[in-house]
Scaffold this motif. Structure first.
Motif, PDB file in Angstrom:
ATOM      1  N   LYS A 133       0.813  -1.221   0.000  1.00 34.82           N
ATOM      2  CA  LYS A 133       0.000   0.000   0.000  1.00 34.82           C
ATOM      3  C   LYS A 133       0.844   1.268   0.000  1.00 34.82           C
ATOM      4  O   LYS A 133       0.311   2.362  -0.204  1.00 34.82           O
ATOM      5  CB  LYS A 133      -0.995   0.001   1.159  1.00 34.82           C
ATOM      6  CG  LYS A 133      -0.429  -0.189   2.540  1.00 34.82           C
ATOM      7  CD  LYS A 133      -1.560  -0.310   3.570  1.00 34.82           C
ATOM      8  CE  LYS A 133      -1.061  -0.756   4.919  1.00 34.82           C
ATOM      9  NZ  LYS A 133      -0.017   0.061   5.503  1.00 34.82           N
ATOM     10  N   THR A 181      -4.182  -4.775   3.364  1.00 35.24           N
ATOM     11  CA  THR A 181      -4.207  -3.735   4.403  1.00 35.24           C
ATOM     12  C   THR A 181      -3.604  -4.166   5.730  1.00 35.24           C
ATOM     13  O   THR A 181      -3.471  -3.329   6.633  1.00 35.24           O
ATOM     14  CB  THR A 181      -5.652  -3.274   4.663  1.00 35.24           C
ATOM     15  OG1 THR A 181      -6.451  -4.392   5.103  1.00 35.24           O
ATOM     16  CG2 THR A 181      -6.266  -2.671   3.405  1.00 35.24           C
ATOM     17  N   TYR A 184       2.990   1.684  -2.291  1.00 35.76           N
ATOM     18  CA  TYR A 184       3.289   1.874  -3.711  1.00 35.76           C
ATOM     19  C   TYR A 184       2.053   1.791  -4.596  1.00 35.76           C
ATOM     20  O   TYR A 184       1.963   2.514  -5.595  1.00 35.76           O
ATOM     21  CB  TYR A 184       4.301   0.822  -4.191  1.00 35.76           C
ATOM     22  CG  TYR A 184       5.454   0.613  -3.249  1.00 35.76           C
ATOM     23  CD1 TYR A 184       6.462   1.570  -3.144  1.00 35.76           C
ATOM     24  CD2 TYR A 184       5.534  -0.516  -2.436  1.00 35.76           C
ATOM     25  CE1 TYR A 184       7.522   1.395  -2.265  1.00 35.76           C
ATOM     26  CE2 TYR A 184       6.588  -0.707  -1.554  1.00 35.76           C
ATOM     27  CZ  TYR A 184       7.577   0.247  -1.468  1.00 35.76           C
ATOM     28  OH  TYR A 184       8.611   0.072  -0.587  1.00 35.76           O
ATOM     29  N   ALA A 185       1.129   0.924  -4.245  1.00 34.47           N
ATOM     30  CA  ALA A 185      -0.037   0.673  -5.097  1.00 34.47           C
ATOM     31  C   ALA A 185      -1.268   1.381  -4.534  1.00 34.47           C
ATOM     32  O   ALA A 185      -1.484   1.388  -3.320  1.00 34.47           O
ATOM     33  CB  ALA A 185      -0.304  -0.827  -5.200  1.00 34.47           C
ATOM     34  N   PRO A 186      -2.091   1.983  -5.394  1.00 37.65           N
ATOM     35  CA  PRO A 186      -3.322   2.609  -4.911  1.00 37.65           C
ATOM     36  C   PRO A 186      -4.277   1.554  -4.348  1.00 37.65           C
ATOM     37  O   PRO A 186      -4.312   0.413  -4.816  1.00 37.65           O
ATOM     38  CB  PRO A 186      -3.897   3.278  -6.167  1.00 37.65           C
ATOM     39  CG  PRO A 186      -3.284   2.549  -7.317  1.00 37.65           C
ATOM     40  CD  PRO A 186      -1.934   2.117  -6.864  1.00 37.65           C
ATOM     41  N   TYR A 187      -5.035   1.959  -3.355  1.00 38.76           N
ATOM     42  CA  TYR A 187      -6.000   1.051  -2.720  1.00 38.76           C
ATOM     43  C   TYR A 187      -7.133   0.739  -3.693  1.00 38.76           C
ATOM     44  O   TYR A 187      -7.630   1.618  -4.401  1.00 38.76           O
ATOM     45  CB  TYR A 187      -6.573   1.703  -1.467  1.00 38.76           C
ATOM     46  CG  TYR A 187      -7.632   0.872  -0.785  1.00 38.76           C
ATOM     47  CD1 TYR A 187      -7.292  -0.259  -0.050  1.00 38.76           C
ATOM     48  CD2 TYR A 187      -8.974   1.226  -0.876  1.00 38.76           C
ATOM     49  CE1 TYR A 187      -8.268  -1.027   0.577  1.00 38.76           C
ATOM     50  CE2 TYR A 187      -9.952   0.477  -0.252  1.00 38.76           C
ATOM     51  CZ  TYR A 187      -9.596  -0.656   0.477  1.00 38.76           C
ATOM     52  OH  TYR A 187     -10.560  -1.403   1.091  1.00 38.76           O
ATOM     53  N   GLN A 188      -7.535  -0.522  -3.721  1.00 39.67           N
ATOM     54  CA  GLN A 188      -8.667  -0.935  -4.540  1.00 39.67           C
ATOM     55  C   GLN A 188      -9.827  -1.302  -3.629  1.00 39.67           C
ATOM     56  O   GLN A 188      -9.712  -2.206  -2.800  1.00 39.67           O
ATOM     57  CB  GLN A 188      -8.305  -2.127  -5.421  1.00 39.67           C
ATOM     58  CG  GLN A 188      -9.465  -2.633  -6.278  1.00 39.67           C
ATOM     59  CD  GLN A 188      -8.998  -3.489  -7.430  1.00 39.67           C
ATOM     60  OE1 GLN A 188      -8.477  -2.970  -8.414  1.00 39.67           O
ATOM     61  NE2 GLN A 188      -9.184  -4.789  -7.332  1.00 39.67           N
ATOM     62  N   GLY A 211      -1.337  -5.763  -6.081  1.00 39.76           N
ATOM     63  CA  GLY A 211      -1.516  -4.380  -6.519  1.00 39.76           C
ATOM     64  C   GLY A 211      -0.485  -3.892  -7.505  1.00 39.76           C
ATOM     65  O   GLY A 211      -0.548  -2.733  -7.955  1.00 39.76           O
ATOM     66  N   ARG A 213      -1.586  -2.142 -10.534  1.00 42.33           N
ATOM     67  CA  ARG A 213      -2.205  -0.816 -10.388  1.00 42.33           C
ATOM     68  C   ARG A 213      -1.164   0.300 -10.234  1.00 42.33           C
ATOM     69  O   ARG A 213      -1.527   1.464 -10.066  1.00 42.33           O
ATOM     70  CB  ARG A 213      -3.138  -0.806  -9.167  1.00 42.33           C
ATOM     71  CG  ARG A 213      -4.215  -1.877  -9.205  1.00 42.33           C
ATOM     72  CD  ARG A 213      -5.303  -1.623  -8.189  1.00 42.33           C
ATOM     73  NE  ARG A 213      -4.852  -1.701  -6.812  1.00 42.33           N
ATOM     74  CZ  ARG A 213      -4.854  -2.796  -6.069  1.00 42.33           C
ATOM     75  NH1 ARG A 213      -5.282  -3.950  -6.608  1.00 42.33           N
ATOM     76  NH2 ARG A 213      -4.456  -2.788  -4.816  1.00 42.33           N
ATOM     77  N   VAL A 214       0.102  -0.045 -10.267  1.00 36.87           N
ATOM     78  CA  VAL A 214       1.171   0.935 -10.115  1.00 36.87           C
ATOM     79  C   VAL A 214       1.507   1.533 -11.478  1.00 36.87           C
ATOM     80  O   VAL A 214       1.874   0.812 -12.404  1.00 36.87           O
ATOM     81  CB  VAL A 214       2.425   0.297  -9.485  1.00 36.87           C
ATOM     82  CG1 VAL A 214       3.564   1.286  -9.425  1.00 36.87           C
ATOM     83  CG2 VAL A 214       2.094  -0.221  -8.095  1.00 36.87           C
TER      84      VAL A 214
END
Length: 341
Positions: free
Chosen positions: A179, A251, A181-185, A278, A281-282
């Motif tokens: 989290k 999380t 680096y990658a946006p939360y989904q 994730g 999503r980066v």
């Protein structure tokens, strides 16, 4: 000539994939408790009464040693994309070595209950697992966790250190905090993705991230266990549980607490693994390329866990006990048998 070989190879791969897909389509649609799928060993269940306000059932295998029991037991904790069935060869080797083996399906997975509403936390799953160990009358146990099961095994060892004799982490996820680096989904988006799962997409993911595009017919069973129920009318319940557990994994990292582990620990790391939740999503390709580098994460994690041992399996991916069992099992047995000061 090389181009021709590549074309022939891709054509053959496509033919084999189509043949396997047709074979899958001829297998039964699985119900969401896998009641029409036979596990490799007898299965029993434990009622978890009033578990977050519901009566839930946790299914498990309790396998006795084949011969010369050594009086010790090993708990095997499965990953998110699996259930207890994929531990068969590991169970056989442990039984041959004199160990009793306990193999649960966590709530939300395999044959166990799939609640419509549940607060999935590693603490809750650890408490459920501890209730199972009390039920089978084990006060001390060795714990081996793979992938998500490695995160759960770590949490269990942190919560119940007096009950864990040794801890083995096989390509655990959560060795980095995605989290950052990658946006939360959102869970709803996870759910929508899970509803789209099918044989082809699941096999594609496993072939790329688990097996370096080297597929064996035996791997197909693990795709079937993930997708054999997508055509069942109750599959949305499975998809919802999958979405909730994906959120739990993303999380609830455990890496910040590795330094607090107080039990003898072995890391078994397939260095070709590139699993990172994730990563897709980066946006920044440089950041994305740095995620899931297990040839580095293994060493970094060893330094965080007091006294941890590390075994690196070169050119092995996310599933050493499936892809390279003959290389995976000897160091595990050696560690289990080793006398600790």
């Amino acid at each position: 000539m090389d181009a021709l070989r590549k074309i022939v190879g891709l054509t053959l791969l496509g033919f084999l994939s189509l043949t396997t897909l047709r074979a899958q389509e001829n297998r039964p649609v699985l119900d969401i408790q896998l009641s029409n799928y036979t596990y490799p060993f007898p299965v029993d269940s434990l009622l978890l009464p009033n578990n977050q306000g519901k009566d839930l059932y946790m299914y498990y295998m309790d396998i006795k040693p084949k011969q010369n029991p050594n009086g010790e037991a090993v708990l095997l904790l499965h990953g998110k994309n699996f259930n207890g069935a994929y531990w068969k060869t590991t169970v056989d080797a442990l039984r041959d070595a004199g160990y009793r083996v306990i193999v649960p399906d966590q709530i939300g997975f395999g044959k166990s209950s799939k609640p419509a509403q549940y607060q999935f936390t590693f603490q809750q799953l650890a408490m459920n697992t501890d209730a199972l160990l009390s039920h089978v009358q084990l006060s001390e146990i060795h714990v081996l966790g793979h992938s998500m099961g490695g995160m759960l095994a770590t949490r269990y060892a942190l919560m119940y250190p007096e009950k864990v004799k040794k801890l083995i982490l096989e390509n655990p996820i959560g060795l980095e905090d995605w989290k950052l680096y990658a946006p939360y989904q959102p869970i709803d988006k996870n759910y929508a993705s899970e509803l789209k799962a099918d044989y082809a997409s699941t096999k594609k993911y496993q072939m790329e991230f688990y097996y370096d595009n080297q597929w064996k017919e035996a791997y197909d069973e693990w795709v079937y266990l993930l997708t054999g129920w997508v055509n069942h009318p109750d599959y949305p319940r499975v998809a919802w549980n999958n979405a909730l557990t994906s959120d739990m994994i993303f999380t609830q990292p455990v890496l910040y607490e590795f330094e607090h582990l107080s039990v003898p620990t072995l890391l078994v790391i397939g260095t070709r693994d590139r699993t990172a939740i994730g990563k897709d999503r980066v946006a920044d390709p440089k950041v994305r390329a740095k995620m899931g580098q297990y040839q580095e994460l293994g060493n970094e994690t060893q330094k965080k866990i007091p006294g941890a041992a590390l075994v690196e399996l070169e050119n092995v991916g996310h599933l050493p006990h499936i892809e390279a069992f003959e290389r995976f099992m000897p160091p595990v047995l050696e560690f289990l048998k080793k006398k600790m000061n």
